[in-house]
Scaffold this motif. Structure first.
Motif, mmCIF file in Angstrom:
data_model
loop_
_atom_site.group_PDB
_atom_site.id
_atom_site.type_symbol
_atom_site.label_atom_id
_atom_site.label_comp_id
_atom_site.label_asym_id
_atom_site.label_seq_id
_atom_site.Cartn_x
_atom_site.Cartn_y
_atom_site.Cartn_z
ATOM 1 N N GLN A 59 7.320 11.847 6.750
ATOM 2 C CA GLN A 59 7.469 10.429 7.003
ATOM 3 C C GLN A 59 6.148 9.860 7.456
ATOM 4 N N LEU A 60 5.797 8.693 6.944
ATOM 5 C CA LEU A 60 4.571 8.028 7.349
ATOM 6 C C LEU A 60 4.870 7.158 8.561
ATOM 7 N N PRO A 61 3.871 6.885 9.401
ATOM 8 C CA PRO A 61 4.123 6.119 10.620
ATOM 9 C C PRO A 61 4.596 4.700 10.307
ATOM 10 N N ASP A 62 5.416 4.169 11.186
ATOM 11 C CA ASP A 62 5.920 2.809 11.026
ATOM 12 C C ASP A 62 4.846 1.842 11.511
ATOM 13 N N ALA A 63 4.257 1.098 10.579
ATOM 14 C CA ALA A 63 3.175 0.180 10.917
ATOM 15 C C ALA A 63 3.611 -1.275 10.782
ATOM 16 N N GLY A 64 4.918 -1.513 10.771
ATOM 17 C CA GLY A 64 5.413 -2.865 10.651
ATOM 18 C C GLY A 64 5.512 -3.351 9.216
ATOM 19 N N ARG A 65 5.235 -2.495 8.275
ATOM 20 C CA ARG A 65 5.355 -2.841 6.856
ATOM 21 C C ARG A 65 5.691 -1.565 6.089
ATOM 22 N N VAL A 66 5.946 -1.727 4.810
ATOM 23 C CA VAL A 66 6.294 -0.578 3.974
ATOM 24 C C VAL A 66 5.065 0.306 3.804
ATOM 25 N N MET A 67 5.231 1.599 4.071
ATOM 26 C CA MET A 67 4.129 2.545 3.925
ATOM 27 C C MET A 67 4.448 3.487 2.767
ATOM 28 N N TYR A 68 3.429 3.813 1.986
ATOM 29 C CA TYR A 68 3.588 4.744 0.882
ATOM 30 C C TYR A 68 2.243 5.389 0.592
ATOM 31 N N ARG A 69 2.306 6.464 -0.180
ATOM 32 C CA ARG A 69 1.090 7.176 -0.577
ATOM 33 C C ARG A 69 1.177 7.447 -2.068
ATOM 34 N N VAL A 70 0.079 7.146 -2.772
ATOM 35 C CA VAL A 70 0.022 7.352 -4.213
ATOM 36 C C VAL A 70 -1.166 8.259 -4.516
ATOM 37 N N ASP A 71 -0.924 9.353 -5.224
ATOM 38 C CA ASP A 71 -1.976 10.275 -5.657
ATOM 39 C C ASP A 71 -1.899 10.414 -7.164
ATOM 40 N N THR A 72 -3.027 10.201 -7.849
ATOM 41 C CA THR A 72 -3.079 10.314 -9.310
ATOM 42 C C THR A 72 -4.120 11.357 -9.685
ATOM 43 N N THR A 73 -3.754 12.263 -10.589
ATOM 44 C CA THR A 73 -4.705 13.274 -11.040
ATOM 45 C C THR A 73 -5.746 12.630 -11.952
ATOM 46 N N LEU A 74 -6.926 13.199 -11.975
ATOM 47 C CA LEU A 74 -8.006 12.675 -12.807
ATOM 48 C C LEU A 74 -8.097 13.391 -14.145
ATOM 49 N N ASP A 75 -7.639 14.635 -14.182
ATOM 50 C CA ASP A 75 -7.697 15.426 -15.406
ATOM 51 C C ASP A 75 -6.343 15.433 -16.089
ATOM 52 N N ASP A 76 -6.364 15.754 -17.389
ATOM 53 C CA ASP A 76 -5.110 15.846 -18.149
ATOM 54 C C ASP A 76 -4.318 17.044 -17.685
ATOM 55 N N ARG A 99 -0.868 12.708 -13.938
ATOM 56 C CA ARG A 99 0.402 12.536 -13.243
ATOM 57 C C ARG A 99 0.158 11.773 -11.960
ATOM 58 N N THR A 100 1.128 10.999 -11.548
ATOM 59 C CA THR A 100 1.039 10.237 -10.308
ATOM 60 C C THR A 100 2.191 10.652 -9.407
ATOM 61 N N SER A 101 1.863 11.048 -8.174
ATOM 62 C CA SER A 101 2.903 11.357 -7.200
ATOM 63 C C SER A 101 2.988 10.200 -6.208
#
Length: 124
Positions: free
Chosen positions: A69-86, A89-91
């Motif tokens: 869980q990400l900390p509650d900062a008063g707004r929606v929190m999320y994390r996006v990771d995208t691979t650079l090589d084939d 994929r985006t997590s």
């Protein structure tokens, strides 16, 4: 037990080199030469050490961020990771419910978490 790491050797070498320079200013040449010499030696050892971050292609392709869980900062929190090589994929990690979703391709223009049904983002 302390682990010998590359960063420790580099930092210690730089500190010894700086202290050796300070001893030179204080006219303590024997101490300056000894500390400076060992500082250069430690720095060279650190530069020749392996980083130890080697991962196989399978491990890189299967990597996902930790489901936390990400900390509650008063707004929606999320994390996006995208691979650079084939294959590209985006997590997406929802900070509210800690659900990780993997999407093929780049980051989508909008995303709603399938578990808690919160809209994480929407690009204009």
């Amino acid at each position: 037990m302390t682990r010998l790491s590359r960063e420790n050797f580099l930092i210690t070498g730089l500190i010894c080199i700086v202290f050796g320079a300070f001893f030179t200013v204080a006219n303590v040449y024997a101490m300056a030469g000894t500390v400076g010499f060992f500082g250069i030696l430690l720095f060279i050892i650190g530069m020749t050490m392996n980083r130890g971050l080697e991962m196989s292609d399978e491990e890189i392709a299967a990597w996902l961020p930790p489901a936390e869980q990400l900390p509650d900062a008063g707004r929606v929190m999320y994390r996006v990771d995208t691979t650079l090589d084939d294959p590209i994929r985006t997590s997406i990690l929802c900070g509210q419910c800690s659900k990780i979703t993997v999407v093929e391709g780049k980051k989508p223009s909008m995303y709603v978490c399938s578990l808690c049904e919160i809209q994480l983002w929407e690009e204009e």
